[in-house]
Enzyme design. Structure first.
Site, PDB file in Angstrom:
ATOM      1  CB  CYS A   1      -1.126  21.862   4.207  1.00  0.00           C
ATOM      2  SG  CYS A   1      -1.700  21.081   5.716  1.00  0.00           S
TER       3      CYS A   1
ATOM      4  NE  ARG B   1      -0.080  20.998  -1.578  1.00  0.00           N
ATOM      5  CZ  ARG B   1       0.934  20.292  -2.044  1.00  0.00           C
ATOM      6  NH1 ARG B   1       0.984  19.983  -3.322  1.00  0.00           N
ATOM      7  NH2 ARG B   1       1.897  19.886  -1.251  1.00  0.00           N
TER       8      ARG B   1
ATOM      9  CD1 TRP C   1      -6.050  15.888   4.287  1.00  0.00           C
ATOM     10  CD2 TRP C   1      -4.311  15.403   5.598  1.00  0.00           C
ATOM     11  NE1 TRP C   1      -6.109  14.553   4.585  1.00  0.00           N
ATOM     12  CE2 TRP C   1      -5.065  14.223   5.388  1.00  0.00           C
ATOM     13  CE3 TRP C   1      -3.176  15.337   6.409  1.00  0.00           C
ATOM     14  CZ2 TRP C   1      -4.708  12.996   5.945  1.00  0.00           C
ATOM     15  CZ3 TRP C   1      -2.816  14.098   6.958  1.00  0.00           C
ATOM     16  CH2 TRP C   1      -3.577  12.957   6.718  1.00  0.00           C
TER      17      TRP C   1
ATOM     18  CG  ASN D   1       2.576  21.159   3.342  1.00  0.00           C
ATOM     19  OD1 ASN D   1       2.147  20.187   3.950  1.00  0.00           O
ATOM     20  ND2 ASN D   1       2.980  21.067   2.081  1.00  0.00           N
ATOM     21  N   GLY D   2       3.396  20.446   6.764  1.00  0.00           N
ATOM     22  CA  GLY D   2       4.388  19.479   7.246  1.00  0.00           C
ATOM     23  C   GLY D   2       4.090  19.102   8.683  1.00  0.00           C
TER      24      GLY D   2
ATOM     25  CD  GLU E   1      -5.967   2.542  -9.126  1.00  0.00           C
ATOM     26  OE1 GLU E   1      -5.356   2.285  -8.079  1.00  0.00           O
ATOM     27  OE2 GLU E   1      -6.269   3.708  -9.451  1.00  0.00           O
TER      28      GLU E   1
ATOM     29  CE  LYS F   1      -8.617   5.919  -7.914  1.00  0.00           C
ATOM     30  NZ  LYS F   1      -7.232   5.851  -8.272  1.00  0.00           N
TER      31      LYS F   1
ATOM     32  CD  GLU G   1      -8.829   7.351  -4.129  1.00  0.00           C
ATOM     33  OE1 GLU G   1      -8.176   8.066  -3.367  1.00  0.00           O
ATOM     34  OE2 GLU G   1      -8.360   6.917  -5.197  1.00  0.00           O
TER      35      GLU G   1
ATOM     36  CG  HIS H   1      -7.048 -19.889  -0.456  1.00  0.00           C
ATOM     37  ND1 HIS H   1      -6.824 -21.210  -0.172  1.00  0.00           N
ATOM     38  CD2 HIS H   1      -6.725 -19.726  -1.759  1.00  0.00           C
ATOM     39  CE1 HIS H   1      -6.353 -21.822  -1.245  1.00  0.00           C
ATOM     40  NE2 HIS H   1      -6.286 -20.935  -2.233  1.00  0.00           N
TER      41      HIS H   1
ATOM     42  CE  LYS I   1      -3.627  14.207  -7.674  1.00  0.00           C
ATOM     43  NZ  LYS I   1      -4.272  12.943  -8.099  1.00  0.00           N
TER      44      LYS I   1
HETATM   45  O1  M6R Z   1       1.684  11.313  -5.676  1.00  0.00           O
HETATM   46  P1  M6R Z   1       1.845   9.828  -5.454  1.00  0.00           P
HETATM   47  O2  M6R Z   1       1.622   9.050  -6.693  1.00  0.00           O
HETATM   48  O3  M6R Z   1       3.136   9.478  -4.786  1.00  0.00           O
HETATM   49  O4  M6R Z   1       0.673   9.463  -4.449  1.00  0.00           O
HETATM   50  C1  M6R Z   1       0.517   8.179  -3.943  1.00  0.00           C
HETATM   51  C2  M6R Z   1      -0.840   7.985  -3.313  1.00  0.00           C
HETATM   52  O5  M6R Z   1      -1.027   8.895  -2.266  1.00  0.00           O
HETATM   53  C3  M6R Z   1      -1.967   8.172  -4.329  1.00  0.00           C
HETATM   54  O6  M6R Z   1      -1.821   7.328  -5.424  1.00  0.00           O
HETATM   55  C4  M6R Z   1      -3.340   7.901  -3.660  1.00  0.00           C
HETATM   56  O7  M6R Z   1      -3.451   6.561  -3.324  1.00  0.00           O
HETATM   57  C5  M6R Z   1      -4.483   8.352  -4.570  1.00  0.00           C
HETATM   58  N1  M6R Z   1      -5.456   9.061  -3.816  1.00  0.00           N
HETATM   59  C6  M6R Z   1      -5.164   7.234  -5.252  1.00  0.00           C
HETATM   60  O8  M6R Z   1      -6.195   7.653  -6.074  1.00  0.00           O
END
Ligand code: M6R
Length: 611
Positions: free
Chosen positions: A2, A27, A73, A99-100, A484, A488, A491, A507, A606
């Site tokens: 948010c 956000r 969000w 936000n929260g 990673e 990527k 998402e 396995h 984010k």
């Molecule tokens: O701001 P942060 O690095 O603590 O965030 C952690 C994760 O939320 C963040 O890396 C998330 O997995 C990303 N969307 C990955 O691209």
């Protein structure tokens, strides 16, 4: 999660707030809304993105020099017009954004319902707002006092902005756990979840602390704690410019941020990595060298992509410093009863510095006496402030929801730390120390090389974009890069992808392999090379389609793979910084080709400020 914006001053609030919401849309983008006071309180809100809200608003209706806006969000209640913020209290006088999460909202809602309150939304925010209204009416007190009483009763996290139709000269704000920055102009104030909506108006900001209430007027800012005692605002100068938060000619922020990596890593290394002098200058490490090099254990605590950076660091620290390392998901660590011994060091890794799980995990570890070292991108963020010491990644503002340049910044910082600690401890030779410094120094140039021609990556994306599943495999330093790469792809392109250690594949996951399964091997020339060649053969024997990330000049892996993405040669410890780049681009292009909004992938945000 948010985004929150507020404005009070001499300008029309609507354009300032709308522009700010667009900057904060990363956000959350389930709905957007705005409340203004002209003669009366007016609220406009809409499911969807800020542009949908803008379209639905008649510009003639939006006068007012005070306004608050929200981009959501969803947590409590589905994305809809009625669950969108701002919410208005039962008497129609107060509007609030939040936000929260208010954890005990059900109990409070029941109490209010018994008193006759009704609710238009399913949100915890509307409950908190009516709770404040109820306290104000019953106690005949000021809104500020009612807020203070309410905040003492609630459990959870919040950043809230509150306005009162009867007092159009004040915004009241409060925070605990969710960020709030106040920009100080001449005769005006700006409030936001981060500095991006503020930067074009003023560089002077105050980061509000947990348990503080801000009473903001056009020409006055008063900060108080929950005990009603005045606090002195600490004014910080923003080290950021507008260009950083605009797309600069790129189609998407994600693409811009991928292409910024030569520069962002250079900025991260600048003034710290000095191979000609044989020195690494990192004050946070230098000042705590004893603690760090004598640590009995290092625990990396992070989430998502930052957790992957922690995994790479596990290999690097164990190799260079001979210190046992554990890598913990912050969300698991915080709810366990982890054993923290004297001599343990916690390295917290976070781009935003606001991730709720990481933040709470650190608070708990700190209570148990752990030493916390923060590796954070956002300057002045909560994790940066809670840490005993730290090193910023200096990656610049990252807006794309998928983390790219922040990840390579984290790797660069963690590798420098391991080199400095290992050298001081005597667990690496001077020769290797100097060599690795040189290799790290050449990373920006090598990434530039990868980014010079990306046509091949685009062609591979086009070839495989319709696959339903992907497998990503790697060994050693490249195993976390396989994870990673899979994250990527998931998402950004919504394709199911699994990352695995290449040897572990036999396995279980090998059962998935057939002629329809693309298998991405992160297989650069390193000490695991021979082994991974065998793993590629095992996949080929089962007709899997192999896409390899290989070292330039290698002929064996490319000879077996269906498609190859080349990266320049480097030491295996440095290799993750290069091998991740083509994987970032692969997922970007697949996502774009599938027509998705890669900067704002569905269901994500984010900065994950809820647990
Ligand atoms: O701001 P942060 O690095 O603590 O965030 C952690 C994760 O939320 C963040 O890396 C998330 O997995 C990303 N969307 C990955 O691209």
């Amino acid at each position: 999660m948010c985004g929150i914006v507020g404005y009070i001053g001499f300008r029309d609030a609507y354009p300032v707030v709308i522009k700010g919401l667009k900057r904060l849309e990363y956000r959350g983008y389930d709905s957007a809304g705005i409340a203004l006071i002209d003669e009366h309180l007016k609220v406009f809100k809409k499911k969807g993105k800020v542009a949908d809200l803008e379209e639905s608003v008649n510009i003639k209706d939006v006068a007012g020099k005070i306004g608050i806006g929200h981009t959501r969000w969803a947590t409590h209640g589905e994305p809809s017009d009625r669950n969108a913020h701002p919410h208005v209290s039962n008497n129609g006088k107060f509007a609030m954004i939040h936000n929260g999460i208010i954890e005990n909202y059900v109990q409070i809602k029941n109490e209010l319902q018994r008193k006759g309150y009704s609710f238009k939304s399913d949100t915890d925010t509307e409950v908190l707002l009516n709770f404040i209204e109820d306290i104000k009416l019953n106690n005949n007190c000021s809104l500020e006092e009612a807020l203070r009483i309410a905040l003492k009763r609630i459990v959870g996290a919040y950043c809230i902005l509150l306005i009162d139709e009867q007092d159009p000269s004040t915004i009241i704000a409060a925070r605990k756990g969710s960020p709030l920055v106040i920009g100080i102009g001449k005769g005006e104030h700006f409030l936001a979840s981060d500095a991006s909506p503020i930067i074009e108006y003023t560089k002077e900001v105050v980061y509000v602390n947990d348990y503080e209430i801000a009473i903001v007027k056009a020409d006055e800012l008063v900060l108080k704690n929950l005990g009603n005692e005045k606090q002195t605002p600490f004014i910080t100068k923003l080290d950021m410019d507008l260009a950083e938060i605009e797309k600069g000619g790129y189609e998407h922020f994600m693409l811009k941020e991928i292409h910024e990596q030569p520069e962002s890593i250079f900025d991260c290394l600048r003034g710290r990595l000095l191979p000609n002098e044989g020195k690494i200058v990192m004050n946070g490490v230098e000042n705590n060298l004893d603690k760090l090099q004598n640590a009995s254990r290092i625990i990396m605590v992070a989430c998502g992509t930052s957790w992957h950076a922690g995994l790479v660091a596990e290999y690097v620290f164990e190799e260079l410093c001979r210190i046992p390392v554990e890598v913990e998901y912050a969300s698991e660590f915080r709810y366990r009863n982890p054993v923290i011994n004297n001599g343990d060091v916690i390295i917290a890794i976070s781009q935003s510095g606001e991730t709720a799980d990481t933040l709470v995990a650190l608070e708990k570890a700190k209570e148990q006496g752990a030493f916390i070292f923060g590796v954070v991108n956002v300057v002045g963020s909560s994790i940066a402030r809670i840490s005993h010491a730290g090193a910023y990644t200096h990656s610049g503002h990252e807006i794309g929801v998928a983390s790219t340049k922040a990840f390579t910044g984290q790797l660069a910082v963690l590798i420098m730390m391991a080199l400095k600690i290992g050298y001081s401890k005597g667990t690496i030779t001077e020769e290797r120390y100097l060599q690795l410094m040189k290799d790290l120094e050449s990373v920006p140039q090598k990434i530039k090389q990868i980014l010079q021609n990306t046509d091949n990556i685009k062609a591979i994306a086009n070839k495989y974009k319709d696959a339903h599943d992907f497998l990503y495999l790697g060994r050693g330093y490249n195993f976390p890069i396989a994870l990673e790469g899979a994250l990527k792809l998931k998402e950004i392109s919504y394709i199911h992808a699994e990352g695995y250690p290449a040897a572990e594949m036999k396995h279980g996951p090998i059962a998935l392999v057939d002629e329809n399964l693309p298998v991405v091997f992160v297989a650069t020339k390193d000490s695991y090379y021979e082994k991974i060649v065998s793993n590629v053969q095992e996949i080929k024997a089962r007709k899997g389609k192999v896409i390899a990330v290989a070292t330039e000049g290698d002929t064996i892996i490319p000879g077996m793979a269906n498609d190859t993405l080349f990266v320049p040669d480097t030491d295996e410890i440095i290799a993750p910084l290069l091998s991740v780049i083509p994987l970032q681009l692969l997922s970007y292009h697949v996502g774009v080709m599938k027509g998705y909004d890669v900067d704002k992938p569905r269901n994500l945000a984010k900065s994950v400020t809820v647990e």
